[in-house]
Write a protein that holds these residues in place. Sequence first.
Motif, PDB file in Angstrom:
ATOM      1  N   THR A  95       0.831  -1.206   0.000  1.00 29.61           N
ATOM      2  CA  THR A  95       0.000   0.000   0.000  1.00 29.61           C
ATOM      3  C   THR A  95       0.870   1.262   0.000  1.00 29.61           C
ATOM      4  O   THR A  95       0.547   2.243  -0.665  1.00 29.61           O
ATOM      5  CB  THR A  95      -0.960   0.034   1.209  1.00 29.61           C
ATOM      6  OG1 THR A  95      -0.221  -0.222   2.397  1.00 29.61           O
ATOM      7  CG2 THR A  95      -2.050  -1.003   1.074  1.00 29.61           C
TER       8      THR A  95
ATOM      9  N   VAL B 172       2.152   1.763  -3.573  1.00 29.80           N
ATOM     10  CA  VAL B 172       1.119   2.270  -4.484  1.00 29.80           C
ATOM     11  C   VAL B 172       0.914   3.769  -4.245  1.00 29.80           C
ATOM     12  O   VAL B 172       0.853   4.560  -5.189  1.00 29.80           O
ATOM     13  CB  VAL B 172      -0.203   1.488  -4.321  1.00 29.80           C
ATOM     14  CG1 VAL B 172      -1.325   2.151  -5.110  1.00 29.80           C
ATOM     15  CG2 VAL B 172      -0.026   0.043  -4.785  1.00 29.80           C
TER      16      VAL B 172
ATOM     17  N   GLU C  39       3.731   5.623  -5.758  1.00 34.16           N
ATOM     18  CA  GLU C  39       3.654   5.649  -7.219  1.00 34.16           C
ATOM     19  C   GLU C  39       2.618   6.680  -7.688  1.00 34.16           C
ATOM     20  O   GLU C  39       2.839   7.393  -8.675  1.00 34.16           O
ATOM     21  CB  GLU C  39       3.309   4.250  -7.748  1.00 34.16           C
ATOM     22  CG  GLU C  39       3.274   4.126  -9.255  1.00 34.16           C
ATOM     23  CD  GLU C  39       4.624   4.391  -9.912  1.00 34.16           C
ATOM     24  OE1 GLU C  39       5.650   4.365  -9.217  1.00 34.16           O
ATOM     25  OE2 GLU C  39       4.640   4.642 -11.137  1.00 34.16           O
ATOM     26  N   ILE C  40       1.520   6.754  -6.977  1.00 35.62           N
ATOM     27  CA  ILE C  40       0.501   7.759  -7.313  1.00 35.62           C
ATOM     28  C   ILE C  40       1.114   9.157  -7.174  1.00 35.62           C
ATOM     29  O   ILE C  40       0.973  10.008  -8.058  1.00 35.62           O
ATOM     30  CB  ILE C  40      -0.740   7.619  -6.396  1.00 35.62           C
ATOM     31  CG1 ILE C  40      -1.444   6.281  -6.645  1.00 35.62           C
ATOM     32  CG2 ILE C  40      -1.709   8.781  -6.624  1.00 35.62           C
ATOM     33  CD1 ILE C  40      -2.518   5.957  -5.611  1.00 35.62           C
TER      34      ILE C  40
ATOM     35  N   ARG D 138      -7.959  13.899 -12.665  1.00 36.69           N
ATOM     36  CA  ARG D 138      -8.552  12.553 -12.671  1.00 36.69           C
ATOM     37  C   ARG D 138      -7.842  11.652 -11.656  1.00 36.69           C
ATOM     38  O   ARG D 138      -8.480  10.888 -10.931  1.00 36.69           O
ATOM     39  CB  ARG D 138      -8.430  11.963 -14.081  1.00 36.69           C
ATOM     40  CG  ARG D 138      -9.200  10.674 -14.276  1.00 36.69           C
ATOM     41  CD  ARG D 138      -9.123  10.211 -15.715  1.00 36.69           C
ATOM     42  NE  ARG D 138      -9.745  11.151 -16.626  1.00 36.69           N
ATOM     43  CZ  ARG D 138      -9.606  11.109 -17.952  1.00 36.69           C
ATOM     44  NH1 ARG D 138      -8.847  10.183 -18.518  1.00 36.69           N
ATOM     45  NH2 ARG D 138     -10.209  11.987 -18.729  1.00 36.69           N
ATOM     46  N   ILE D 139      -6.526  11.749 -11.592  1.00 34.77           N
ATOM     47  CA  ILE D 139      -5.777  10.915 -10.638  1.00 34.77           C
ATOM     48  C   ILE D 139      -6.127  11.286  -9.200  1.00 34.77           C
ATOM     49  O   ILE D 139      -6.273  10.417  -8.342  1.00 34.77           O
ATOM     50  CB  ILE D 139      -4.258  11.035 -10.899  1.00 34.77           C
ATOM     51  CG1 ILE D 139      -3.906  10.316 -12.200  1.00 34.77           C
ATOM     52  CG2 ILE D 139      -3.456  10.451  -9.740  1.00 34.77           C
ATOM     53  CD1 ILE D 139      -2.478  10.511 -12.666  1.00 34.77           C
TER      54      ILE D 139
ATOM     55  N   LYS E 247      -9.389   9.682  -8.507  1.00 36.38           N
ATOM     56  CA  LYS E 247      -9.228   8.222  -8.415  1.00 36.38           C
ATOM     57  C   LYS E 247      -8.505   7.849  -7.123  1.00 36.38           C
ATOM     58  O   LYS E 247      -8.771   6.799  -6.540  1.00 36.38           O
ATOM     59  CB  LYS E 247      -8.436   7.701  -9.621  1.00 36.38           C
ATOM     60  CG  LYS E 247      -9.189   7.789 -10.922  1.00 36.38           C
ATOM     61  CD  LYS E 247     -10.156   6.627 -11.072  1.00 36.38           C
ATOM     62  CE  LYS E 247     -10.809   6.646 -12.440  1.00 36.38           C
ATOM     63  NZ  LYS E 247     -11.770   5.525 -12.586  1.00 36.38           N
ATOM     64  N   ARG E 248      -7.588   8.710  -6.696  1.00 36.35           N
ATOM     65  CA  ARG E 248      -6.869   8.420  -5.457  1.00 36.35           C
ATOM     66  C   ARG E 248      -7.831   8.443  -4.265  1.00 36.35           C
ATOM     67  O   ARG E 248      -7.744   7.607  -3.375  1.00 36.35           O
ATOM     68  CB  ARG E 248      -5.728   9.413  -5.247  1.00 36.35           C
ATOM     69  CG  ARG E 248      -4.991   9.176  -3.926  1.00 36.35           C
ATOM     70  CD  ARG E 248      -3.646   9.839  -3.858  1.00 36.35           C
ATOM     71  NE  ARG E 248      -3.721  11.291  -3.844  1.00 36.35           N
ATOM     72  CZ  ARG E 248      -2.663  12.089  -3.720  1.00 36.35           C
ATOM     73  NH1 ARG E 248      -1.464  11.548  -3.606  1.00 36.35           N
ATOM     74  NH2 ARG E 248      -2.796  13.388  -3.727  1.00 36.35           N
TER      75      ARG E 248
ATOM     76  N   TYR F 221      -9.751   5.323  -4.486  1.00 39.28           N
ATOM     77  CA  TYR F 221      -8.858   4.200  -4.159  1.00 39.28           C
ATOM     78  C   TYR F 221      -8.692   4.074  -2.636  1.00 39.28           C
ATOM     79  O   TYR F 221      -8.812   2.992  -2.077  1.00 39.28           O
ATOM     80  CB  TYR F 221      -7.505   4.423  -4.839  1.00 39.28           C
ATOM     81  CG  TYR F 221      -6.386   3.574  -4.322  1.00 39.28           C
ATOM     82  CD1 TYR F 221      -6.278   2.241  -4.691  1.00 39.28           C
ATOM     83  CD2 TYR F 221      -5.427   4.110  -3.452  1.00 39.28           C
ATOM     84  CE1 TYR F 221      -5.243   1.445  -4.203  1.00 39.28           C
ATOM     85  CE2 TYR F 221      -4.395   3.328  -2.973  1.00 39.28           C
ATOM     86  CZ  TYR F 221      -4.314   2.003  -3.351  1.00 39.28           C
ATOM     87  OH  TYR F 221      -3.288   1.229  -2.866  1.00 39.28           O
TER      88      TYR F 221
ATOM     89  N   SER G  14     -11.764   2.629  -1.147  1.00 42.24           N
ATOM     90  CA  SER G  14     -11.859   1.174  -1.379  1.00 42.24           C
ATOM     91  C   SER G  14     -10.923   0.406  -0.466  1.00 42.24           C
ATOM     92  O   SER G  14     -11.178  -0.736  -0.113  1.00 42.24           O
ATOM     93  CB  SER G  14     -11.499   0.842  -2.829  1.00 42.24           C
ATOM     94  OG  SER G  14     -12.351   1.489  -3.708  1.00 42.24           O
ATOM     95  N   LEU G  15      -9.834   1.050  -0.105  1.00 43.20           N
ATOM     96  CA  LEU G  15      -8.813   0.369   0.696  1.00 43.20           C
ATOM     97  C   LEU G  15      -9.132   0.381   2.202  1.00 43.20           C
ATOM     98  O   LEU G  15      -8.419  -0.253   2.976  1.00 43.20           O
ATOM     99  CB  LEU G  15      -7.448   1.036   0.464  1.00 43.20           C
ATOM    100  CG  LEU G  15      -6.293   0.105   0.129  1.00 43.20           C
ATOM    101  CD1 LEU G  15      -6.594  -0.662  -1.143  1.00 43.20           C
ATOM    102  CD2 LEU G  15      -5.003   0.862   0.004  1.00 43.20           C
TER     103      LEU G  15
ATOM    104  N   PRO H 269     -11.372  -1.083   4.280  1.00 45.60           N
ATOM    105  CA  PRO H 269     -11.431  -2.372   4.992  1.00 45.60           C
ATOM    106  C   PRO H 269     -10.076  -3.079   5.046  1.00 45.60           C
ATOM    107  O   PRO H 269      -9.743  -3.721   6.037  1.00 45.60           O
ATOM    108  CB  PRO H 269     -12.435  -3.180   4.164  1.00 45.60           C
ATOM    109  CG  PRO H 269     -13.237  -2.174   3.420  1.00 45.60           C
ATOM    110  CD  PRO H 269     -12.313  -1.032   3.153  1.00 45.60           C
ATOM    111  N   PHE H 270      -9.307  -2.919   3.990  1.00 48.52           N
ATOM    112  CA  PHE H 270      -7.986  -3.560   3.944  1.00 48.52           C
ATOM    113  C   PHE H 270      -7.059  -2.936   4.994  1.00 48.52           C
ATOM    114  O   PHE H 270      -6.321  -3.637   5.691  1.00 48.52           O
ATOM    115  CB  PHE H 270      -7.403  -3.401   2.537  1.00 48.52           C
ATOM    116  CG  PHE H 270      -6.045  -4.003   2.364  1.00 48.52           C
ATOM    117  CD1 PHE H 270      -5.887  -5.371   2.262  1.00 48.52           C
ATOM    118  CD2 PHE H 270      -4.923  -3.201   2.300  1.00 48.52           C
ATOM    119  CE1 PHE H 270      -4.631  -5.932   2.105  1.00 48.52           C
ATOM    120  CE2 PHE H 270      -3.666  -3.755   2.142  1.00 48.52           C
ATOM    121  CZ  PHE H 270      -3.519  -5.123   2.038  1.00 48.52           C
TER     122      PHE H 270
END
Lengths: 202, 70
Positions: A31, A34, A37-38, A117-118, A121-122, A125, A128-129, A131-132
């Motif tokens: 994580t 990622v 990288e973003i 857009r990024i 999306k971030r 993202y 979405s992450l 729960p992880f």
Amino acid sequence: MAEYARVGSIDALRALRSGVLRFIEAAEQATFEVESEIQRTLEWLRRDQAAHWRGQVRRRTEDVRRARLALNRKKSLPAIGTRPPSTVEEEDALNLARRRLEEAEQKIQAVKVWAQRIEKKRTAYRGSLGPFLALTDGELPRAVRELDQMVASLDAYVALETPDAEVAPAGAGMPRPGGPEDDEPGAPARPAETPQDRDDER
Amino acid sequence: MSVETSSTRLAHALKSFRQVWQESRAEWRDQKASSFEEKYVVLAEACVRTALTAMDEMNGTLAGARRDCR
């Protein structure tokens, strides 16, 4: 009635504990990478590519100006005989320069659009992450604590019941390190059951 | 490191975790093991699947930006 843990090897629990820790470490690293990288891509867009394409717009604007001058110069030349000098080459060069300028202007717009857009999306993202991250930050460390308590209780039991043995016989029932009331995460392990405890239950 | 590489590493980490769980499960056969599996192993698999999907989507977005803005 006492509930018995059916653990054939305490080392299996230790191995599981190590496996959980390795997984947490790998998950956190993934994580983090990622996210990095973003961030790198955003910086590449906003700093490097934005500057690059702005520079290209300046350079290509100058190319268009020169191509137009060349065309005008050619048009102003006196005719050779009855035919005016051909300007096809200069017109092609001007058209090419204009297309290249248009491309650079579009790239500047694209850099802005992609950066926005990024960002969006971030945000999605990271949502979405959720729960992880709860898993790696909360649930799995709790699992490690549960395993620690089990191992400690079983070690104590083995030391008490079979002082000469290093490991209990495979498949042997051992007092469960924690009864049903311990099922809640983080609950303290119940001490290993003693023979007296068992006598009391009979 | 690319998002794709991180995603692959995470998938591999889950596979290793699942394997160590199965090995431990062979030695740990009681209700508490079942509870552990449900609370942590099954949950980890679901969470990783969601994370991998999110990472793949992010990877596609970043690749699009690199392609269009180069």
